[in-house]
Design a protein around this motif. Structure first.
Motif, PDB file in Angstrom:
ATOM      1  N   GLY A  15      -7.388  -5.272  -1.215  1.00  0.00           N
ATOM      2  CA  GLY A  15      -6.579  -5.626  -0.060  1.00  0.00           C
ATOM      3  C   GLY A  15      -6.894  -7.065   0.326  1.00  0.00           C
ATOM      4  N   SER A  23      -3.628   0.139   7.137  1.00  0.00           N
ATOM      5  CA  SER A  23      -3.972  -0.455   5.846  1.00  0.00           C
ATOM      6  C   SER A  23      -4.460  -1.898   5.982  1.00  0.00           C
ATOM      7  CB  SER A  23      -2.774  -0.389   4.904  1.00  0.00           C
ATOM      8  OG  SER A  23      -1.666  -1.057   5.455  1.00  0.00           O
ATOM      9  N   TRP A  64       0.845  -1.200   0.000  1.00  0.00           N
ATOM     10  CA  TRP A  64       0.000   0.000   0.000  1.00  0.00           C
ATOM     11  C   TRP A  64       0.877   1.246   0.000  1.00  0.00           C
ATOM     12  CZ3 TRP A  64      -4.673   0.018  -1.647  1.00  0.00           C
ATOM     13  CH2 TRP A  64      -5.567  -1.015  -1.375  1.00  0.00           C
TER      14      TRP A  64
END
Length: 174
Positions: free
Chosen positions: A157, A103, A55
């Motif tokens: 993700g 994240s 990320w």
């Protein structure tokens, strides 16, 4: 009689309070949140495709290589499911730095790679499009993504399968 604090003393107290709050979040709140996210990921059978480093690299590349940081919609693992999203060119830039903080909870982002810039009162807005540059950036970064018919990019993700083979919309509950 109580002595009134100076501006500097009040600022120091606020800073100390903020530091204590931050420490509490890092030591207690964040680990609890991470455990809840991981439990939900396991419950829904999701696989992890991005990590903090990936990320961060993606965010750095967006700022370094694109003419503007495109806006995006963010879906977290524990967040309320996103429904209708406006895919028209945004009149604001995306704050990609927010993706670097915690994240671990990002399920996906939907990126709108166009920007509508106001020119003048009697002229139409100018639309800037960085789709090609963004697609190239994603490929070079090895980010798991798909492009949809609206010209937006979904970056995963977590996902139930290999994002390259996903055919159903991530909006569909899993």
């Amino acid at each position: 009689m109580t002595r009134q604090l100076s501006k500097a003393e009040r600022a120091a107290e606020r800073e100390a309070g903020w530091a204590a709050h931050s420490k509490q979040w890092l030591e207690v709140g964040r680990p609890k949140m991470k455990a809840r996210v991981l439990a939900e990921v396991e419950r829904r059978g999701l696989a992890s495709f991005m990590n903090k480093t990936r990320w961060a690299r993606l965010c750095e590349a967006v700022y370094a290589e694109l003419p503007f940081p495109p806006s995006f919609f963010l879906q977290t693992v524990l967040g309320e499911r996103q429904t209708a999203m406006d895919t028209r060119p945004a009149s604001f830039w995306g704050d990609w730095r927010e993706l670097e903080t915690d994240s671990f909870e990002i399920e996906w982002i939907r990126v709108v790679p166009t920007f509508s810039r106001h020119v003048a009162m009697l002229l139409p807005d100018e639309v800037l499009d960085c789709s090609d540059a963004f697609r190239d950036l994603l490929v070079r970064q090895g980010a798991p993504f798909r492009e949809d018919e609206a010209g937006t990019f979904w970056i995963y993700g977590y996902a139930p399968a290999d994002p390259a083979t996903l055919t159903s919309s991530p909006e569909t509950p899993t």
